[in-house]
Design an enzyme around this catalytic site. Sequence first.
Site, mmCIF file in Angstrom:
data_model
loop_
_atom_site.group_PDB
_atom_site.id
_atom_site.type_symbol
_atom_site.label_atom_id
_atom_site.label_comp_id
_atom_site.label_asym_id
_atom_site.label_seq_id
_atom_site.Cartn_x
_atom_site.Cartn_y
_atom_site.Cartn_z
ATOM 1 C CD GLU A 17 -26.444 -1.320 -18.167
ATOM 2 O OE1 GLU A 17 -27.552 -1.370 -17.658
ATOM 3 O OE2 GLU A 17 -26.263 -0.235 -19.862
ATOM 4 C CG LEU A 18 -20.139 -4.110 -23.268
ATOM 5 C CD1 LEU A 18 -19.508 -5.061 -22.739
ATOM 6 C CD2 LEU A 18 -21.118 -4.174 -24.524
ATOM 7 C CB ILE A 435 -6.305 15.913 -33.387
ATOM 8 C CG1 ILE A 435 -5.914 14.913 -34.293
ATOM 9 C CG2 ILE A 435 -7.235 16.056 -34.023
ATOM 10 C CD1 ILE A 435 -4.548 16.430 -35.402
ATOM 11 N NE ARG A 519 -16.138 8.868 -29.113
ATOM 12 C CZ ARG A 519 -16.035 9.633 -28.447
ATOM 13 N NH1 ARG A 519 -16.229 9.581 -27.019
ATOM 14 N NH2 ARG A 519 -15.992 11.092 -28.983
ATOM 15 C CB CYS A 520 -21.346 5.354 -26.626
ATOM 16 S SG CYS A 520 -21.528 3.500 -26.033
ATOM 17 C CD GLU A 609 -20.101 8.985 -40.514
ATOM 18 O OE1 GLU A 609 -21.112 9.327 -40.296
ATOM 19 O OE2 GLU A 609 -19.327 8.600 -40.278
ATOM 20 C CG HIS A 698 -8.593 5.497 -31.112
ATOM 21 N ND1 HIS A 698 -8.552 6.568 -32.674
ATOM 22 C CD2 HIS A 698 -9.987 5.815 -30.926
ATOM 23 C CE1 HIS A 698 -9.005 7.536 -33.048
ATOM 24 N NE2 HIS A 698 -9.856 6.622 -32.271
#
Length: 759
Positions: A17-18, A435, A519-520, A609, A698
């Site tokens: 929702e967010l 990319i 972004r998810c 990472e 972005h």
Amino acid sequence: MVTTHNLGFPRMGMRRELKFALEAYWRAETDSAALLDCAQALRQRHWAWQDTLDWAPVGDFSLYDHMLDMSFTLGHLPQRAQGFGGDELEHYFRLARGQGRAACCGGAIAAAEMTKWFDTNYHYLVPEFDTQTRFELDDRRLRQQWGEALAQGVRGKPVLIGPVTYLWLGKMRGGGDRLQLLPALLEVYAELLKRLHAWGATWVQIDEPILVQDLDPDWQHAFNLAYHQLKNAPVQILLASYFGGLGDNRYLAANLPVAGLHIDAVRGRDEVSALLNLLPSTKVLSLGVIDGRNVWKTDLYAALGWLEPLAQRLQERLWIAPSCSLLHVPLDLDAEPNLDPSLRGWLSFARQKLQELHLLARALNHGRQSVADQLQLHQHGLIERAQSTRVHRSEVQAALRASNALPAHRPSPYAERARQQQAVLQLPQWPTTTIGSFPQTGAIRQARQRFKSGQIDAAAYEQAMRDEIALCVREQEALGLDVLVHGEAERNDMVEYFGEQLEGFAFTTQGWVQSYGSRCVKPPILYGDVQRRLPMTVHWSRYAQSLTHKPMKGMLTGPVTMLNWSFVRDDQPRELSCRQLALALRAEVLDLEQAGIAVIQIDEPALREGLPLKKADQAAYLDWAVACFGLSANGVRDTTQIHTHMCYAEFNDIIEHIARLDADVITIETARSALDLLEAFERYDYPNAIGPGVYDIHSPNQPEVERMVALLRSAAQRIAPERLWVNPDCGLKTRQWPEVRPALQRMVQAAQQLRQSSR
């Protein structure tokens, strides 16, 4: 009685929702009231879901990023973000994204630098300091959320990023020492703690995760200075570390003048006994006993086996919690009714992890018999997983053993390969490319959804994707790009797409995790041995190449990124899972080469990472990560050009290991980080070709030709121009065609200017 608490909770909501509220606001389709109402409704729902806790976090919810929130709370904004019209939200999003929402007052600015939050796939916005930095408390966000929590009857624990971690994670511009800012920063923290007490807070969680990293004496002293100055605060401080053990910082952390200490007892369990002997007898010890980073069920019997003696010893001084914020896992397993039933029994998402915590607390406080049935039912899934024949495959194990005989390096050194590749590709100086991904339009998503729901058949879906690929190729040719991509229309996600075609992976429908802003991502669940069934990308790349005479890049996600961006099985070393992935991708690389694809990109944005936070552990990881990339890439001929891509992480300290990948071309983010990455090449002579990302995809801001030219000329002072490429800093999936066309047109113009000036 053992106390339970949580360090943080997912923000996006059950149905993201967010995300959708943010994006509607940015497009000026809704106003700030609608966005803030959505945020408040989510907070209320999330607190209700945490009502079994003794202490629930307050202030962990963010509209974009918790580090950005802390910058605003500290009144610390870079000069370029000041002096604009509009409300607080406009200022907030202008720094996050480079501009506020559509048609709002004020101009565009360079967005804040974004990089990875420790060794996770979450991105935070980097604070910027200079010798003129000042701090001024702005408590509005925290006051609002605290008031909401009180109104709901939440027993709340405010959550703050700690002052030493805040400075550590920021960057000093123009020279100077960040630690010189600590005294002024502590004055603001002291005032904030006073206000929190005045509002009714008794415990405050202050996150200092850098305690799990190697700290030199100056930074260790900074901790002593900070918490001795804050020790007179009228609230009790719970100092929280996570993402690893304390190591050499154990004595420091145990003896700081705070009321409680939280440690990650999943990654740092071996340290608990030693820490008990250092901890003052009055201090609370919070143990992170539920893994906040992965999705596997906790072995509650095993956890109770070592927690019960601690509970007897510490009594009310023992708190238990997840190891870190639950921001890094999906929200609710109950949202996955279609997931394989046996696999469901192995898993635990955010809400289930709090249920596990509640069971542990009841067993510790009232005895195991009080929850005997629940414990037995919970353990059933763990037993089934341990005995499952789906996890181990003999043919994968045999292939892994045979892979030790494969060559570890390319046949020829880079200089010779580059000569042969140029003879084949015939590229101009300053070659341009992207990319990999192009906009995922509404038409693409609609076709994918209709195919999954059975409204169209496979042939209709394939034709829809071919139409999108043809459009993408035409657009790139019209723009004048030199090395093209097929645009990845058929791919839902750069990891999920491949995982769906490999044995050993499972997938959710609502297992979303925030990566940055709105972004998810939906990480696959790597539960067993990995092998490739059939070619995964070859027919798409072959079709795209048939549409153009220009080189077409084959696009793959590398083994290390596949590993780091999945929820990985915890029953074997990660290195073994990575080698299995590398073998599967090696087969795909060789098939692409056989199909006539002369340029193949193996993306590894998550290489940095996965780097362990402690230096003593880093060399081993880098050795096997580099070896796995080589296993996937090194079977090709010299004439096949291997690219890789990395972004949004600090790579300067591992540049030598990036060179060991021996990719012919590496594309890397430099647009948002103010060329910091290029400083690595002043001390290290990088041997191969590199494309320093010349504009920030972005941000919706359009890049300036002059700035891109200046960036590339700066790069040319460090790297020979004949080894430089021109490209954006990341994929274009999240942008729209009306943004992409002019941006790439300007990028091509920048390359043309450089070619003309070098004649």
